[in-house]
Design a protein around this motif. Structure first.
Motif, PDB file in Angstrom:
ATOM      1  N   MET A 286      40.362 109.894-128.274  1.00  0.00           N
ATOM      2  CA  MET A 286      39.912 109.720-126.901  1.00  0.00           C
ATOM      3  C   MET A 286      38.388 109.856-126.856  1.00  0.00           C
ATOM      4  SD  MET A 286      41.290 111.618-123.519  1.00  0.00           S
ATOM      5  CE  MET A 286      40.464 113.165-123.707  1.00  0.00           C
ATOM      6  N   TRP A 287      37.762 109.010-126.072  1.00  0.00           N
ATOM      7  CA  TRP A 287      36.296 109.124-125.999  1.00  0.00           C
ATOM      8  C   TRP A 287      35.788 108.901-124.575  1.00  0.00           C
ATOM      9  CZ3 TRP A 287      33.628 104.405-125.051  1.00  0.00           C
ATOM     10  CH2 TRP A 287      34.410 103.258-125.193  1.00  0.00           C
ATOM     11  N   LEU A 288      34.612 109.459-124.338  1.00  0.00           N
ATOM     12  CA  LEU A 288      33.982 109.350-123.025  1.00  0.00           C
ATOM     13  C   LEU A 288      33.320 107.980-122.917  1.00  0.00           C
ATOM     14  CD1 LEU A 288      32.940 110.504-120.371  1.00  0.00           C
ATOM     15  CD2 LEU A 288      31.085 111.592-121.623  1.00  0.00           C
ATOM     16  N   GLN A 289      33.809 107.208-121.944  1.00  0.00           N
ATOM     17  CA  GLN A 289      33.379 105.818-121.832  1.00  0.00           C
ATOM     18  C   GLN A 289      32.240 105.668-120.811  1.00  0.00           C
ATOM     19  OE1 GLN A 289      36.843 103.148-121.944  1.00  0.00           O
ATOM     20  NE2 GLN A 289      36.138 102.406-119.985  1.00  0.00           N
ATOM     21  N   ARG A 290      32.397 106.329-119.674  1.00  0.00           N
ATOM     22  CA  ARG A 290      31.441 106.107-118.587  1.00  0.00           C
ATOM     23  C   ARG A 290      31.444 107.286-117.620  1.00  0.00           C
ATOM     24  NH1 ARG A 290      33.633 101.588-115.433  1.00  0.00           N
ATOM     25  NH2 ARG A 290      33.389 102.644-113.452  1.00  0.00           N
ATOM     26  N   ILE A 291      30.292 107.519-117.000  1.00  0.00           N
ATOM     27  CA  ILE A 291      30.254 108.513-115.912  1.00  0.00           C
ATOM     28  C   ILE A 291      29.559 107.863-114.724  1.00  0.00           C
ATOM     29  CG2 ILE A 291      29.579 110.838-115.193  1.00  0.00           C
ATOM     30  CD1 ILE A 291      28.851 111.482-117.992  1.00  0.00           C
ATOM     31  N   ASP A 292      30.160 107.953-113.563  1.00  0.00           N
ATOM     32  CA  ASP A 292      29.520 107.497-112.322  1.00  0.00           C
ATOM     33  C   ASP A 292      29.097 108.752-111.579  1.00  0.00           C
ATOM     34  OD1 ASP A 292      30.301 104.816-112.865  1.00  0.00           O
ATOM     35  OD2 ASP A 292      32.301 105.287-112.108  1.00  0.00           O
TER      36      ASP A 292
ATOM     37  N   HIS B 116      35.139 108.571-116.875  1.00  0.00           N
ATOM     38  CA  HIS B 116      36.143 107.634-117.400  1.00  0.00           C
ATOM     39  C   HIS B 116      36.368 107.939-118.878  1.00  0.00           C
ATOM     40  CE1 HIS B 116      35.858 104.960-113.824  1.00  0.00           C
ATOM     41  NE2 HIS B 116      34.669 105.526-113.755  1.00  0.00           N
ATOM     42  N   LEU B 117      37.596 108.322-119.197  1.00  0.00           N
ATOM     43  CA  LEU B 117      37.926 108.624-120.592  1.00  0.00           C
ATOM     44  C   LEU B 117      38.830 107.518-121.119  1.00  0.00           C
ATOM     45  CD1 LEU B 117      38.776 112.393-120.077  1.00  0.00           C
ATOM     46  CD2 LEU B 117      36.797 111.513-121.305  1.00  0.00           C
ATOM     47  N   ASN B 118      38.531 107.062-122.321  1.00  0.00           N
ATOM     48  CA  ASN B 118      39.339 106.004-122.911  1.00  0.00           C
ATOM     49  C   ASN B 118      40.274 106.614-123.950  1.00  0.00           C
ATOM     50  OD1 ASN B 118      40.083 103.983-124.894  1.00  0.00           O
ATOM     51  ND2 ASN B 118      38.768 102.612-123.721  1.00  0.00           N
ATOM     52  N   ASN B 119      41.558 106.327-123.768  1.00  0.00           N
ATOM     53  CA  ASN B 119      42.545 106.889-124.700  1.00  0.00           C
ATOM     54  C   ASN B 119      43.387 105.769-125.310  1.00  0.00           C
ATOM     55  OD1 ASN B 119      43.965 109.012-125.983  1.00  0.00           O
ATOM     56  ND2 ASN B 119      45.530 109.009-124.376  1.00  0.00           N
ATOM     57  N   ASP B 120      42.740 104.596-125.507  1.00  0.00           N
ATOM     58  CA  ASP B 120      43.438 103.439-126.091  1.00  0.00           C
ATOM     59  C   ASP B 120      44.097 103.782-127.419  1.00  0.00           C
ATOM     60  OD1 ASP B 120      43.103 101.589-124.155  1.00  0.00           O
ATOM     61  OD2 ASP B 120      41.267 100.705-124.989  1.00  0.00           O
ATOM     62  N   ASP B 121      43.429 104.627-128.187  1.00  0.00           N
ATOM     63  CA  ASP B 121      43.951 104.945-129.524  1.00  0.00           C
ATOM     64  C   ASP B 121      45.058 106.014-129.455  1.00  0.00           C
ATOM     65  OD1 ASP B 121      42.579 107.214-128.862  1.00  0.00           O
ATOM     66  OD2 ASP B 121      41.207 107.203-130.570  1.00  0.00           O
ATOM     67  N   GLY B 122      45.358 106.485-128.224  1.00  0.00           N
ATOM     68  CA  GLY B 122      46.412 107.496-128.081  1.00  0.00           C
ATOM     69  C   GLY B 122      46.048 108.815-128.749  1.00  0.00           C
ATOM     70  N   GLY B 123      44.770 109.033-128.979  1.00  0.00           N
ATOM     71  CA  GLY B 123      44.309 110.255-129.656  1.00  0.00           C
ATOM     72  C   GLY B 123      44.681 111.506-128.893  1.00  0.00           C
ATOM     73  N   ALA B 124      44.669 111.411-127.558  1.00  0.00           N
ATOM     74  CA  ALA B 124      45.085 112.568-126.759  1.00  0.00           C
ATOM     75  C   ALA B 124      46.558 112.375-126.405  1.00  0.00           C
ATOM     76  CB  ALA B 124      44.249 112.649-125.494  1.00  0.00           C
ATOM     77  N   PRO B 125      47.374 113.415-126.615  1.00  0.00           N
ATOM     78  CA  PRO B 125      48.816 113.267-126.376  1.00  0.00           C
ATOM     79  C   PRO B 125      49.168 113.257-124.884  1.00  0.00           C
ATOM     80  CG  PRO B 125      48.315 115.478-127.127  1.00  0.00           C
ATOM     81  CD  PRO B 125      47.016 114.745-127.083  1.00  0.00           C
ATOM     82  N   ILE B 126      48.656 112.258-124.136  1.00  0.00           N
ATOM     83  CA  ILE B 126      48.936 112.133-122.699  1.00  0.00           C
ATOM     84  C   ILE B 126      49.375 110.694-122.440  1.00  0.00           C
ATOM     85  CG2 ILE B 126      47.449 113.975-121.814  1.00  0.00           C
ATOM     86  CD1 ILE B 126      45.238 111.907-121.461  1.00  0.00           C
ATOM     87  N   ASP B 127      50.021 110.470-121.260  1.00  0.00           N
ATOM     88  CA  ASP B 127      50.614 109.158-120.989  1.00  0.00           C
ATOM     89  C   ASP B 127      49.634 108.135-120.428  1.00  0.00           C
ATOM     90  OD1 ASP B 127      52.978 110.234-121.777  1.00  0.00           O
ATOM     91  OD2 ASP B 127      53.594 110.803-119.753  1.00  0.00           O
TER      92      ASP B 127
ATOM     93  N   LEU C  70      26.345 105.921-116.239  1.00  0.00           N
ATOM     94  CA  LEU C  70      25.927 106.064-117.632  1.00  0.00           C
ATOM     95  C   LEU C  70      27.073 105.549-118.493  1.00  0.00           C
ATOM     96  CD1 LEU C  70      24.562 109.733-117.618  1.00  0.00           C
ATOM     97  CD2 LEU C  70      23.282 107.648-117.287  1.00  0.00           C
ATOM     98  N   GLU C  71      26.760 104.576-119.351  1.00  0.00           N
ATOM     99  CA  GLU C  71      27.794 104.034-120.246  1.00  0.00           C
ATOM    100  C   GLU C  71      27.563 104.632-121.628  1.00  0.00           C
ATOM    101  OE1 GLU C  71      29.948 101.246-119.755  1.00  0.00           O
ATOM    102  OE2 GLU C  71      29.221 100.380-117.870  1.00  0.00           O
TER     103      GLU C  71
END
Ligand code: ATP
Length: 208
Positions: free
Chosen positions: A1-7, A89-100, A20-21
């Motif tokens: 999971m990684w930090l993608q963006r902050i508004d 905005h957190l990106n969890n495309d890789d499923g790194g964090a065990p959340i749905d 911030l991207e």
């Protein structure tokens, strides 16, 4: 999971709505984003915004006194604002964090009246919902997810009890701890109700 963006909008020195991207991780690197600026230009306000949106309540950690101190206070050229909002905005495309969730947008808003709300993927939620989700994803606002100035020293000098919090988060037992604390609070309330019930019974029974 990684930090993608902050508004960030209306938060501390961010009078204008700003985004911030952050660089996505690549196959061979995690991506590093550096924020550069002169002293007092508001670099640490970005870190404060991240801590705040993740549910931080300690005004000392957020470098303020009252909860409204995070709202843009105005300058001689610009009036103060009535609301501050941050969305992470957190990106969890890789499923790194065990959340749905493949993408998580966590928002927090505060008005000068003191009214405050949390928003998870567009829906209003309670602070506890955010804390549990983050704990499941092994992201905590108080431990090693955000490493501020002087924190490494603090960790090395910490007491075994304080240091345990870091290991608890890494081991993924924080969600259970949060739920246990919530259950204890409910139990206390139930005990109080029970005691009140017993007092009433003692009063009423002789008159049956
Ligand atoms: P340093 O390099 O010295 O640590 P920095 O770039 O991290 O500095 P910060 O400490 O984040 O800067 O910046 C603080 C700035 O934000 C100050 O100019 C302060 O006036 C401004 N600021 C903080 N809170 C508010 C607020 N509520 N409204 C308006 N401005 C604010």
């Amino acid at each position: 999971m990684w930090l993608q963006r902050i508004d960030i909008s209306g938060f501390k020195s961010f009078a204008n709505a700003s985004t911030l991207e952050f660089l996505p991780p690549t196959a061979d690197s995690r991506g590093i984003t550096a924020i550069v600026g002169p002293n007092g230009s508001g670099k640490s306000c970005v870190v404060d915004a991240i801590r705040w949106v993740l549910g931080e309540q300690s005004m000392k950690l957020l470098r303020g006194k009252k909860s409204e101190d995070v709202i843009f206070a105005g300058t001689p050229k610009r009036p103060r604002l009535g609301v501050a909002e941050v969305t992470l905005h957190l990106n969890n495309d890789d499923g790194g964090a065990p959340i749905d969730y493949a993408e998580v947008a966590i928002g927090r808003r505060i008005y000068r009246s003191g009214e405050s709300e949390y928003i998870l993927n567009g829906t209003k939620v309670r602070r506890e919902d955010i804390l549990i989700l983050l704990a499941k994803a092994r992201v905590g606002q108080r431990t090693y997810s955000i490493i501020g100035q002087g924190m490494i020293d603090e960790f090395l000098l910490a007491s075994p009890t304080d240091r345990k919090h870091f290991f608890d988060e890494a081991a993924g037992i924080r969600p259970a701890e949060i739920k246990r604390d919530q259950a204890m609070t409910k139990l206390d309330a139930a005990r109080l109700n029970l005691a009140q019930g017993e007092t009433l019974l003692q009063e009423i029974t002789p008159r049956l």
